[in-house]
Structure formats: C-alpha cells, structure tokens
Design an enzyme around this catalytic site. Structure first.
Site, mmCIF file in Angstrom:
data_model
loop_
_atom_site.group_PDB
_atom_site.id
_atom_site.type_symbol
_atom_site.label_atom_id
_atom_site.label_comp_id
_atom_site.label_asym_id
_atom_site.label_seq_id
_atom_site.Cartn_x
_atom_site.Cartn_y
_atom_site.Cartn_z
ATOM 1 N N LYS A 113 -18.279 10.871 -7.967
ATOM 2 C CA LYS A 113 -16.942 10.413 -7.631
ATOM 3 C C LYS A 113 -16.405 11.299 -6.518
ATOM 4 O O LYS A 113 -17.183 12.454 -6.174
ATOM 5 C CB LYS A 113 -16.085 10.683 -8.819
ATOM 6 N N TYR A 147 -12.479 -0.402 -12.888
ATOM 7 C CA TYR A 147 -11.875 0.271 -13.916
ATOM 8 C C TYR A 147 -11.068 -0.637 -14.726
ATOM 9 O O TYR A 147 -9.843 -0.112 -15.325
ATOM 10 C CB TYR A 147 -11.137 1.482 -13.764
ATOM 11 N N PHE A 185 -3.456 6.450 -18.383
ATOM 12 C CA PHE A 185 -4.156 7.377 -17.172
ATOM 13 C C PHE A 185 -4.461 6.695 -15.751
ATOM 14 O O PHE A 185 -5.101 6.953 -15.043
ATOM 15 C CB PHE A 185 -5.174 8.452 -17.522
ATOM 16 N N THR A 208 -17.591 12.138 -21.822
ATOM 17 C CA THR A 208 -16.821 12.057 -20.804
ATOM 18 C C THR A 208 -15.688 13.269 -20.579
ATOM 19 O O THR A 208 -15.452 13.480 -19.536
ATOM 20 C CB THR A 208 -15.390 10.817 -21.481
ATOM 21 N N ASN A 245 -14.341 14.166 -13.557
ATOM 22 C CA ASN A 245 -15.682 14.698 -14.242
ATOM 23 C C ASN A 245 -16.810 13.986 -13.281
ATOM 24 O O ASN A 245 -17.954 13.977 -14.083
ATOM 25 C CB ASN A 245 -15.550 13.992 -15.853
ATOM 26 N N HIS A 252 -20.061 8.712 -12.812
ATOM 27 C CA HIS A 252 -20.092 7.569 -13.537
ATOM 28 C C HIS A 252 -21.291 6.973 -14.020
ATOM 29 O O HIS A 252 -22.174 7.039 -12.914
ATOM 30 C CB HIS A 252 -18.898 6.507 -12.798
ATOM 31 N N GLU A 272 -21.124 -4.121 -12.534
ATOM 32 C CA GLU A 272 -20.441 -3.079 -11.602
ATOM 33 C C GLU A 272 -21.416 -3.060 -10.303
ATOM 34 O O GLU A 272 -20.914 -2.650 -9.348
ATOM 35 C CB GLU A 272 -20.691 -1.753 -12.557
HETATM 36 P P1 IDP Z 1 -16.993 7.229 -19.219
HETATM 37 O O1 IDP Z 1 -16.903 7.430 -17.551
HETATM 38 O O2 IDP Z 1 -17.629 8.570 -19.583
HETATM 39 O O3 IDP Z 1 -17.570 6.145 -19.343
HETATM 40 P P2 IDP Z 1 -14.388 5.915 -19.818
HETATM 41 O O4 IDP Z 1 -13.785 6.245 -21.064
HETATM 42 O O5 IDP Z 1 -15.090 4.915 -19.490
HETATM 43 O O6 IDP Z 1 -15.590 7.044 -19.613
HETATM 44 O O7 IDP Z 1 -13.467 6.523 -18.839
HETATM 45 C C1 IDP Z 1 -13.560 6.283 -17.444
HETATM 46 C C2 IDP Z 1 -12.984 7.476 -16.622
HETATM 47 O O8 IDP Z 1 -11.681 7.472 -16.521
HETATM 48 C C3 IDP Z 1 -13.605 8.620 -17.142
HETATM 49 O O9 IDP Z 1 -14.809 8.915 -16.476
HETATM 50 C C4 IDP Z 1 -12.651 9.628 -16.447
HETATM 51 O O10 IDP Z 1 -12.837 10.025 -15.224
HETATM 52 C C5 IDP Z 1 -11.359 8.891 -16.781
HETATM 53 N N1 IDP Z 1 -10.709 9.268 -18.041
HETATM 54 C C6 IDP Z 1 -11.030 8.679 -19.422
HETATM 55 N N2 IDP Z 1 -10.298 9.374 -20.312
HETATM 56 C C7 IDP Z 1 -9.339 9.859 -19.534
HETATM 57 C C8 IDP Z 1 -7.785 10.542 -20.132
HETATM 58 O O11 IDP Z 1 -7.767 10.651 -21.264
HETATM 59 N N3 IDP Z 1 -7.247 11.357 -19.062
HETATM 60 C C9 IDP Z 1 -7.430 11.099 -17.863
HETATM 61 N N4 IDP Z 1 -8.639 10.503 -17.204
HETATM 62 C C10 IDP Z 1 -9.654 9.978 -18.192
#
Ligand code: IDP
Length: 138
Positions: A10, A50, A58, A92, A114, A117, A128
């Site tokens: 990212k 997304y 968020f 995550t 984080n 992806h 995707e």
């Molecule tokens: P993943 O990337 O580990 O599969 P997902 O739940 O699919 O996790 O969420 C997609 C992305 O959305 C996450 O990687 C993170 O960047 C963001 N995200 C997920 N949960 C939160 C949150 O509670 N606050 C802010 N960003 C979030």
C-alpha cells in the site's frame, strides 16, 4: 494446487521504502511473482477493491489512503498462495492481531496503514486480479 493472489504494497509501504523488504519475503517464502506494477490507484479501482467495506465508518478514509500515492500491485502464485501470503502479512490490526515475524507485526502500528493487502479467498483473488490485472485471473 497452484493458486494466485492479489498483493498490494500500500502507499505507506512505498512511502516508507519497504517494497524491497516485502518482495524479499514473498520470494523467500517460495512464492512466485507473476505480475508487478507501481501505480496510483484511481478512485474507481479503489472503490471496486474495497466494495465490501463501503458501509463501514472507515471507508472514506480508507479510499483516501489507498489513492494517496503510488502503491505496488502484484499477482503472486504458488501452492496455497492465498493463505501463504496472508500468513506473511499478519492480522489486520498490526498490534493486536499481527504477530512478530509478520510484515504487519514487524513494521506497522495502525490498522488502516497496515502496509499490505492480500486476497482472502479464491473468489476474492479472481475478482481482485481481474480488477488490477485484467486477463491474469485464474
Ligand atoms: P485485511 O486487509 O486484513 O484483509 P479487511 O478487514 O478486509 O482486512 O480490511 C481491509 C483494510 O481496511 C485493512 O487492511 C485496513 O487497511 C482497513 N481497515 C480495516 N479495519 C479498519 C478499522 O477498523 N479502521 C481503519 N481501517 C481499517
């Protein structure tokens, strides 16, 4: 059985100079990179990517983040590539869920920023990869 998964380093990973480290870990695990591209995601691709989160609080911030600068998109292949890459990435939340030794566990502090992806299922991977690299899905 060989699988393909969609990997993103990212914009935070590119900005922090962590792309080499991330690619190194993919290759060290034994996975194969079959496509790799530095690009800035359009709003359209970000929204498609997304879509499952579009009702989350968020979501707006997430779209702003993912389109904020160049990222590296890749298609990665290997046996159980989807699970193997998610193991390398870590959970995550980089503090509560990702363990040390994972990319998020070693290098990230915030849930949104984080670093990486990875597709979470064969269906997500196909969707995707078709979105980011049309013609490479499967
Ligand atoms: P993943 O990337 O580990 O599969 P997902 O739940 O699919 O996790 O969420 C997609 C992305 O959305 C996450 O990687 C993170 O960047 C963001 N995200 C997920 N949960 C939160 C949150 O509670 N606050 C802010 N960003 C979030």
């Amino acid at each position: 059985m060989t699988e393909r998964t969609l990997v993103l380093a990212k914009p935070d990973a590119v900005a922090r100079g962590l792309v080499g480290e991330i690619i190194r870990r993919i290759e060290a695990k034994g996975l194969t990179i079959v496509a790799l591209d530095l690009r800035t995601a359009t709003e359209e691709v970000a929204a498609g990517h997304y879509a499952e989160h579009d009702s989350k609080p968020f979501y707006g911030s997430l779209i702003e983040f993912i389109t904020s600068g160049p990222l590296v998109a890749a298609v990665v292949e290997g046996p159980r590539a989807i699970a193997a890459w998610r193991q390398l990435a870590g959970g995550t939340d980089p503090v509560d869920k990702a363990t040390p030794g994972t990319i998020r566990g070693d290098f990230a502090l915030e849930t949104q920023n984080n670093l990486v992806h990875g597709s979470d299922s064969p269906e997500s991977a196909a969707r995707e990869i078709a979105l980011w690299f049309p013609g490479l899905e499967g």
